[in-house]
Design an enzyme around this catalytic site. Structure first.
Site, mmCIF file in Angstrom:
data_model
loop_
_atom_site.group_PDB
_atom_site.id
_atom_site.type_symbol
_atom_site.label_atom_id
_atom_site.label_comp_id
_atom_site.label_asym_id
_atom_site.label_seq_id
_atom_site.Cartn_x
_atom_site.Cartn_y
_atom_site.Cartn_z
ATOM 1 N N THR A 194 -48.470 2.635 -13.971
ATOM 2 C CA THR A 194 -49.904 2.882 -14.106
ATOM 3 C C THR A 194 -50.183 3.734 -15.334
ATOM 4 O OG1 THR A 194 -50.258 2.724 -11.721
ATOM 5 C CG2 THR A 194 -51.923 3.916 -12.987
ATOM 6 N N ARG A 195 -49.366 4.741 -15.554
ATOM 7 C CA ARG A 195 -49.561 5.626 -16.711
ATOM 8 C C ARG A 195 -49.289 4.886 -18.016
ATOM 9 N NH1 ARG A 195 -47.454 11.582 -14.606
ATOM 10 N NH2 ARG A 195 -47.938 11.232 -12.417
ATOM 11 N N ARG A 243 -52.864 10.618 -13.651
ATOM 12 C CA ARG A 243 -52.173 10.463 -12.377
ATOM 13 C C ARG A 243 -51.704 9.021 -12.222
ATOM 14 N NH1 ARG A 243 -53.679 13.137 -7.947
ATOM 15 N NH2 ARG A 243 -51.867 12.030 -7.092
ATOM 16 N N ARG A 281 -47.650 22.217 -16.418
ATOM 17 C CA ARG A 281 -46.519 22.710 -17.201
ATOM 18 C C ARG A 281 -46.442 22.011 -18.552
ATOM 19 N NH1 ARG A 281 -42.036 20.113 -18.135
ATOM 20 N NH2 ARG A 281 -42.525 18.600 -16.499
ATOM 21 N N ARG A 282 -46.572 20.699 -18.544
ATOM 22 C CA ARG A 282 -46.539 19.962 -19.798
ATOM 23 C C ARG A 282 -47.747 20.295 -20.661
ATOM 24 N NH1 ARG A 282 -44.799 14.487 -16.556
ATOM 25 N NH2 ARG A 282 -42.528 14.778 -16.671
ATOM 26 N N CYS A 306 -47.692 23.588 -7.878
ATOM 27 C CA CYS A 306 -48.153 22.752 -8.986
ATOM 28 C C CYS A 306 -49.426 23.303 -9.618
ATOM 29 C CB CYS A 306 -48.375 21.317 -8.515
ATOM 30 S SG CYS A 306 -49.695 21.133 -7.318
ATOM 31 N N LYS A 359 -38.221 17.604 -7.990
ATOM 32 C CA LYS A 359 -39.323 18.359 -8.594
ATOM 33 C C LYS A 359 -40.609 18.244 -7.778
ATOM 34 C CE LYS A 359 -40.856 14.751 -11.854
ATOM 35 N NZ LYS A 359 -42.210 14.581 -11.312
ATOM 36 N N ASP A 360 -40.691 17.247 -6.894
ATOM 37 C CA ASP A 360 -41.864 17.090 -6.031
ATOM 38 C C ASP A 360 -41.730 17.817 -4.701
ATOM 39 O OD1 ASP A 360 -43.103 15.468 -7.917
ATOM 40 O OD2 ASP A 360 -42.361 13.612 -7.029
ATOM 41 N N ARG A 385 -41.391 6.699 -0.557
ATOM 42 C CA ARG A 385 -42.671 6.255 -1.103
ATOM 43 C C ARG A 385 -42.519 4.834 -1.633
ATOM 44 N NH1 ARG A 385 -43.634 10.767 -5.447
ATOM 45 N NH2 ARG A 385 -45.473 9.496 -5.944
#
Length: 305
Positions: free
Chosen positions: A154-155, A149, A131-132, A242, A83-84, A11
């Protein structure tokens, strides 16, 4: 694969590129005559940022385009945050190597508050992870949770703009991007559980490419592979995706494994917790054991189907 060249599909986010270059550096160190190239790509999961991931197809959206590149001989391997990676891989692909794991903890990141307990009543906290969100609600049901997202930068930009009081991110991602100074506090295991496979980097390749699999196998870390095998087996036994808040962490000892598992509800903060220990020889069996203990407690009410 042209002679002496190995291409890595990845990615385009800063973290994904860091991970791919990390793998490339490891391969170059082992195979000094090998030329390793990155093939950056945009995935559907990266492009659709205005909808919750669970509603548009799940984390597998981060893999599809990379797997197509492997099938079309545009790359020999893909690099993912484990995890993805769905617990049920696309047929025809395997994970020949899992790299040594980094810090599995999640992090509270805030410009004004240094710990979760210090957030004011009604504080706005961003996280795209169910989950969080489930664990946040279990600890602080007064918080206002917002879907968040996008890539790490970005976050962080959303936080820095003042839209949010805090966000939750993985410590490993922040530290790999030299952003460890943004960590306000770590939400540590086993009291707060990460996603299955969190902080581990996985290599994916076509199962029929035995030449590639042989090259990659030398990078596999046995302890990490053992731990994540237990975690992913638990998730698989629960039908994990997810769309279901599932947390897992396996502690690896010299002779034994200890697995902690969680199933939660992001809307209410209801959590089911279980754990078990056994010898190292069958981590998947340990994962299934903890999954069954969760089901025996009644966690099935939170699972689809």
């Amino acid at each position: 694969m042209s002679p002496g060249t190995l291409r890595i599909a990845t990615r385009q986010s800063a973290l994904a590129l860091w991970q791919a270059e990390h793998v490339a550096s490891m391969l170059r160190a082992v195979y000094r005559e090998l030329r390793v190239e990155l093939v950056p790509m945009s995935t559907r999961g990266d492009r659709i940022l205005d909808q919750p991931l669970a509603s548009i197809g799940g984390k597998g959206l981060f893999l599809k385009e990379l797997e197509v590149a492997l099938l079309e001989d545009r790359a020999e391997l893909a690099v993912h945050s484990l995890k993805d990676v769905p617990v049920n891989l696309t047929p025809g692909f395997i994970l020949p190597a899992i790299l040594p794991r980094a810090d599995v903890s999640d992090a509270l990141v805030s410009n004004h508050y240094g710990e979760l307990a210090g957030l004011p009543v009604g504080a706005c906290v961003g996280s795209s992870s169910l989950r969080r969100q489930a664990q946040l609600r279990a600890l602080r049901n007064d918080l206002e949770l917002h879907d968040l997202r996008g890539n790490v930068n970005t976050r962080l930009a959303r936080l820095d703009s003042g839209d949010l009081d805090a966000i939750i991110l993985a410590c490993a991602g922040l530290e790999r991007l030299h952003l460890g100074h943004r960590i306000g506090c770590k939400l540590t295991v086993p009291h707060w559980l990460p996603a299955p496979g969190q902080a581990a980097i996985a290599l994916e390749a076509a199962a029929e490419r035995h030449d590639v699999l042989k090259l990659l196998a030398v990078l596999n870390d046995v302890n990490t592979c053992t731990a994540v095998s237990a975690e992913r087996a638990m998730s698989q036994a629960l039908g994990g995706s997810c769309s279901v808040p599932i947390g897992a962490w396996c502690k690896v000892g010299e002779h034994r494994l200890h697995l902690y598992g969680m199933v939660g509800d992001a809307s209410s903060g209801r959590l089911f917790m279980a754990s078990a220990s056994q010898s190292r020889d069958d981590p998947e069996a340990l994962g299934r054991k903890v999954a069954q203990r969760l089901l025996d407690q009644g966690a099935g009410v939170l699972l689809p189907g």
